[in-house]
Design a protein around this motif. Structure first.
Motif, PDB file in Angstrom:
ATOM      1  N   THR A   1      -5.127  -8.399  10.478  1.00  0.00           N
ATOM      2  CA  THR A   1      -5.730  -7.399   9.872  1.00  0.00           C
ATOM      3  C   THR A   1      -5.327  -5.888  10.725  1.00  0.00           C
ATOM      4  OG1 THR A   1      -7.461  -8.450   8.703  1.00  0.00           O
ATOM      5  CG2 THR A   1      -7.608  -5.853   8.738  1.00  0.00           C
TER       6      THR A   1
ATOM      7  N   LEU B   1     -16.155  -4.226   0.468  1.00  0.00           N
ATOM      8  CA  LEU B   1     -16.281  -3.755   1.834  1.00  0.00           C
ATOM      9  C   LEU B   1     -17.254  -2.223   1.353  1.00  0.00           C
ATOM     10  CD1 LEU B   1     -12.553  -4.147   2.741  1.00  0.00           C
ATOM     11  CD2 LEU B   1     -14.662  -5.289   3.697  1.00  0.00           C
TER      12      LEU B   1
ATOM     13  N   ILE C   1      -4.701   0.139  12.048  1.00  0.00           N
ATOM     14  CA  ILE C   1      -5.545  -0.607  10.839  1.00  0.00           C
ATOM     15  C   ILE C   1      -5.440   0.199   9.506  1.00  0.00           C
ATOM     16  CG2 ILE C   1      -7.708   0.372  11.757  1.00  0.00           C
ATOM     17  CD1 ILE C   1      -8.484  -2.695  11.290  1.00  0.00           C
TER      18      ILE C   1
ATOM     19  N   ARG D   1      -0.822 -14.629   3.978  1.00  0.00           N
ATOM     20  CA  ARG D   1      -1.717 -14.191   4.829  1.00  0.00           C
ATOM     21  C   ARG D   1      -0.948 -14.058   6.297  1.00  0.00           C
ATOM     22  NH1 ARG D   1      -6.350 -11.089   3.966  1.00  0.00           N
ATOM     23  NH2 ARG D   1      -7.383 -11.637   6.042  1.00  0.00           N
TER      24      ARG D   1
ATOM     25  N   ASN E   1      -2.025  -0.242   7.385  1.00  0.00           N
ATOM     26  CA  ASN E   1      -1.429  -1.540   7.709  1.00  0.00           C
ATOM     27  C   ASN E   1      -0.531  -2.011   6.559  1.00  0.00           C
ATOM     28  OD1 ASN E   1      -3.394  -2.272   5.947  1.00  0.00           O
ATOM     29  ND2 ASN E   1      -4.648  -3.551   7.325  1.00  0.00           N
TER      30      ASN E   1
ATOM     31  N   PHE F   1     -15.681   2.406   7.055  1.00  0.00           N
ATOM     32  CA  PHE F   1     -14.187   2.723   6.537  1.00  0.00           C
ATOM     33  C   PHE F   1     -13.928   2.768   5.247  1.00  0.00           C
ATOM     34  CE2 PHE F   1     -14.406  -1.795   7.952  1.00  0.00           C
ATOM     35  CZ  PHE F   1     -13.788  -2.107   6.862  1.00  0.00           C
TER      36      PHE F   1
ATOM     37  N   ARG G   1       2.758  -6.820   8.978  1.00  0.00           N
ATOM     38  CA  ARG G   1       2.276  -5.584   9.818  1.00  0.00           C
ATOM     39  C   ARG G   1       2.740  -5.753  11.412  1.00  0.00           C
ATOM     40  NH1 ARG G   1      -3.675  -7.646   7.393  1.00  0.00           N
ATOM     41  NH2 ARG G   1      -3.761  -6.188   5.387  1.00  0.00           N
TER      42      ARG G   1
ATOM     43  N   LYS H   1       0.712  -1.225  -0.060  1.00  0.00           N
ATOM     44  CA  LYS H   1       0.026  -0.005   0.040  1.00  0.00           C
ATOM     45  C   LYS H   1       0.833   1.350   0.033  1.00  0.00           C
ATOM     46  CE  LYS H   1      -3.768  -2.461   2.413  1.00  0.00           C
ATOM     47  NZ  LYS H   1      -4.552  -2.802   3.629  1.00  0.00           N
TER      48      LYS H   1
ATOM     49  N   TYR I   1     -11.930  -3.175  -3.569  1.00  0.00           N
ATOM     50  CA  TYR I   1     -12.511  -3.220  -2.310  1.00  0.00           C
ATOM     51  C   TYR I   1     -14.107  -3.251  -2.296  1.00  0.00           C
ATOM     52  CZ  TYR I   1      -8.209  -2.858   0.321  1.00  0.00           C
ATOM     53  OH  TYR I   1      -6.742  -3.081   0.719  1.00  0.00           O
TER      54      TYR I   1
ATOM     55  N   LEU J   1     -10.594   4.100   3.308  1.00  0.00           N
ATOM     56  CA  LEU J   1      -9.718   3.059   2.875  1.00  0.00           C
ATOM     57  C   LEU J   1      -9.399   3.254   1.230  1.00  0.00           C
ATOM     58  CD1 LEU J   1      -8.432   0.179   3.004  1.00  0.00           C
ATOM     59  CD2 LEU J   1     -11.054  -0.840   2.605  1.00  0.00           C
TER      60      LEU J   1
HETATM   61  P1  DAT Z   1      -7.413  -7.489   5.188  1.00  0.00           P
HETATM   62  O1  DAT Z   1      -6.747  -6.594   4.718  1.00  0.00           O
HETATM   63  O2  DAT Z   1      -6.527  -8.184   6.488  1.00  0.00           O
HETATM   64  O3  DAT Z   1      -7.585  -8.713   4.186  1.00  0.00           O
HETATM   65  P2  DAT Z   1     -10.358  -6.598   5.199  1.00  0.00           P
HETATM   66  O4  DAT Z   1     -10.180  -7.113   3.817  1.00  0.00           O
HETATM   67  O5  DAT Z   1     -11.299  -6.987   6.117  1.00  0.00           O
HETATM   68  O6  DAT Z   1      -8.708  -7.148   5.970  1.00  0.00           O
HETATM   69  O7  DAT Z   1     -10.004  -5.186   5.078  1.00  0.00           O
HETATM   70  C1  DAT Z   1      -9.313  -4.433   4.094  1.00  0.00           C
HETATM   71  C2  DAT Z   1      -8.640  -3.388   4.869  1.00  0.00           C
HETATM   72  O8  DAT Z   1      -9.744  -2.258   5.305  1.00  0.00           O
HETATM   73  C3  DAT Z   1      -7.857  -3.605   5.993  1.00  0.00           C
HETATM   74  O9  DAT Z   1      -6.584  -3.947   5.564  1.00  0.00           O
HETATM   75  C4  DAT Z   1      -7.774  -2.087   6.645  1.00  0.00           C
HETATM   76  C5  DAT Z   1      -9.263  -1.725   6.427  1.00  0.00           C
HETATM   77  N1  DAT Z   1     -10.189  -2.005   7.609  1.00  0.00           N
HETATM   78  C6  DAT Z   1     -10.522  -3.266   7.634  1.00  0.00           C
HETATM   79  N2  DAT Z   1     -11.296  -3.322   8.801  1.00  0.00           N
HETATM   80  C7  DAT Z   1     -11.215  -1.921   9.377  1.00  0.00           C
HETATM   81  C8  DAT Z   1     -11.793  -1.300  10.372  1.00  0.00           C
HETATM   82  N3  DAT Z   1     -12.585  -1.878  11.144  1.00  0.00           N
HETATM   83  N4  DAT Z   1     -11.715   0.059  10.723  1.00  0.00           N
HETATM   84  C9  DAT Z   1     -10.792   0.635   9.783  1.00  0.00           C
HETATM   85  N5  DAT Z   1     -10.183   0.117   8.586  1.00  0.00           N
HETATM   86  C10 DAT Z   1     -10.579  -1.342   8.450  1.00  0.00           C
END
Ligand code: DAT
Ligand code: MG
Length: 148
Positions: free
Chosen positions: A91, A52, A109, A85, A112, A57, A102, A9, A49, A61
């Motif tokens: 995360t 999500l 977070i 992973r 990361n 967030f 990380r 990132k 993404y 993000l």
């Molecule tokens: P990962 O990157 O470990 O696969 P994820 O797919 O659940 O995690 O989320 C993608 C990214 O979004 C993560 O790297 C950081 C951000 N993120 C996840 N959960 C969050 C939260 N609760 N608050 C803020 N950012 C978050």
């Protein structure tokens, strides 16, 4: 052989962690099959993404991912999705074990430093999105020293 999509990132690039991160995957024995430095546009980050998009967030993000260049990579090897992973760590860096990327280099977070696909299916989808022209097909001459 299994492949995963790994992205350093913008904070990882800005902080000069590219070599360190690549080195960890290399030393493990995984093979690099694709690599590029690129800036992503907002719609592309939103697509990456998309699962999500309903999260509170999500906008932050996306802003973070488009805030500077990223390194997009494809790594290959036995169980590389799950093991990748583990190399990356949890995360939230507060929960990431020392010894993980990380755990060693991040605190928050929202900073990361690295992304890794969470399943073989999402890896396929992400590789197709980030490497539409395909990856490089080669095999390390060390292959038989890494696999029995
Ligand atoms: P990962 O990157 O470990 O696969 P994820 O797919 O659940 O995690 O989320 C993608 C990214 O979004 C993560 O790297 C950081 C951000 N993120 C996840 N959960 C969050 C939260 N609760 N608050 C803020 N950012 C978050
Ligand atoms: Mg994820």
């Amino acid at each position: 052989m299994e492949q995963t999509f790994i992205m350093i990132k913008p904070d990882g690039v800005q902080r000069g962690l590219v070599g360190e991160i690549i080195s960890r995957f290399e030393k493990k024995g995984f093979s690099l099959k694709g690599l590029k430095l690129m800036s992503v546009e907002r719609p592309f980050a939103e697509k990456h993404y998309e699962d999500l998009s309903s999260k509170p967030f999500f906008n932050g993000l996306v802003e973070y991912i488009i805030s500077g260049p990223v390194i997009a990579m494809v790594w290959e090897g036995k169980n590389v999705v799950t093991t990748g992973r583990k190399i990356i760590g949890a995360t939230n860096p507060s929960d990431s074990d020392p010894g993980t990327i990380r755990g060693d280099f991040a605190i928050e977070i929202g900073r990361n430093i690295i992304h890794g696909s969470d399943a073989v299916e999402s890896a396929k989808k992400e590789i197709a999105l980030w490497f539409p022209d395909g990856t490089v097909n080669w095999q390390s001459s060390l292959h038989h020293w890494i696999y029995e």
